[in-house]
Design an enzyme around this catalytic site. Structure first.
Site, PDB file in Angstrom:
ATOM      1  N   THR A 157       0.833  -1.201   0.000  1.00 57.71           N
ATOM      2  CA  THR A 157       0.000   0.000   0.000  1.00 57.71           C
ATOM      3  C   THR A 157       0.864   1.246   0.000  1.00 57.71           C
ATOM      4  OG1 THR A 157      -1.848  -1.085   1.122  1.00 57.71           O
ATOM      5  CG2 THR A 157      -1.702   1.304   1.338  1.00 57.71           C
ATOM      6  N   TYR A 158       1.812   1.285   0.883  1.00 59.29           N
ATOM      7  CA  TYR A 158       2.701   2.438   0.992  1.00 59.29           C
ATOM      8  C   TYR A 158       3.523   2.604  -0.281  1.00 59.29           C
ATOM      9  CZ  TYR A 158       6.172   5.570   3.112  1.00 59.29           C
ATOM     10  OH  TYR A 158       6.993   6.632   3.410  1.00 59.29           O
ATOM     11  N   ALA A 159       4.086   1.508  -0.772  1.00 60.45           N
ATOM     12  CA  ALA A 159       4.926   1.570  -1.959  1.00 60.45           C
ATOM     13  C   ALA A 159       4.139   2.065  -3.172  1.00 60.45           C
ATOM     14  CB  ALA A 159       5.532   0.202  -2.240  1.00 60.45           C
TER      15      ALA A 159
END
Length: 255
Positions: A157-159
């Site tokens: 998600t962050y990436a």
């Protein structure tokens, strides 16, 4: 020694209540900028305002949840009304998520949270600030992550959302360059509260990570990250746009 490179300038910094945002705010304010400290938790940004005021520096705290478009628009309008201009926008607010999750076990609502904070938050701030940055021929600095540029297991998600920020940056650099607006990305690796928590819980893993950094240490938000953001907010970077600068002590050189 400060050179007043941002004297008379107004800079909005999101996520300014701690960590990298606070560090950039200190670096900018010490160079003469009036810094607008935007953050979801008002007490945190107000504490940074008080810290800067005690140093004789100019700052103004505003509560703003970048995951809410109405909050973003109100924050930018308030900054422009109060100070009469906006010269720099630093989109630092973001969220890395715990627990770490594999892609096949990432709930939709979890992913949506990342989109709302990291991606929409950046987009909405850029859109709201654009009319003011056109007038000042200003600068935008977006904050992304090596988690996206290199891929990071269990941080999908962050990436993904941070890579979206880099895509927005490249597009805006092309669309807004004719207005004299520079748009760039930094991918910092710094000693933040999140890093400290990771260091406390996984000391051996942290030692391995630091051992792979050619410079041999985790960056300081003000003295290591702040100066790079400062460069991208001043006339010395006028011919630099659409680029990503890894501010990580060489960590990603080895990958």
């Amino acid at each position: 020694m400060p050179l007043d490179r941002l004297k008379g300038k107004v800079a909005i910094i999101t996520g300014a209540g701690q960590g990298i945002g606070r560090g950039i705010a200190l670096a900018f304010a010490k160079e003469g900028a009036t810094v607008v400290l935007a953050g979801r938790t008002y007490d945190k940004v107000r504490a940074v305002e008080d810290e800067l005021a005690a140093l004789g520096l100019s700052a103004h705290a505003i509560a703003c949840d970048v995951a809410r478009q109405d909050d973003v628009e109100a924050m930018v309008a308030q900054a422009a009304d109060k100070f009469g201009r906006i010269d720099v926008l630093v989109n630092n607010a973001g969220a890395a998520f715990e627990p770490f999750l594999p892609l096949d076990a990432t709930p939709n609502e979890f992913f949506q949270m990342g989109v709302d904070i990291n991606l929409y938050g950046t987009l909405w701030c850029m859109q709201a600030a654009l009319p003011h940055l056109k007038e000042s021929r200003g600068f935008i600095i977006n904050v992304a992550s090596a988690a996206g540029t290199n891929g990071a297991a269990y941080l999908g998600t962050y990436a993904a959302t941070k890579e979206g920020v880099r895509a927005l940056t490249r597009t805006a650099a092309k669309e807004w360059g004719p207005f004299g607006i520079n748009v760039n990305v930094i991918c910092p690796f710094a000693r933040t509260a999140a890093w400290q928590g990771f260091e406390d819980s996984q000391p051996e893993m942290c030692e391995k990570i630091v051992a792979e950094i050619p410079m041999g240490y985790v960056g300081d938000p003000e003295t290591d990250i702040g100066p790079v953001a400062l460069f991208l907010a001043t006339e010395g970077s006028r011919y630099v746009t659409g680029h990503t600068i890894m501010v990580d002590g060489g960590q990603t050189v080895l990958r």
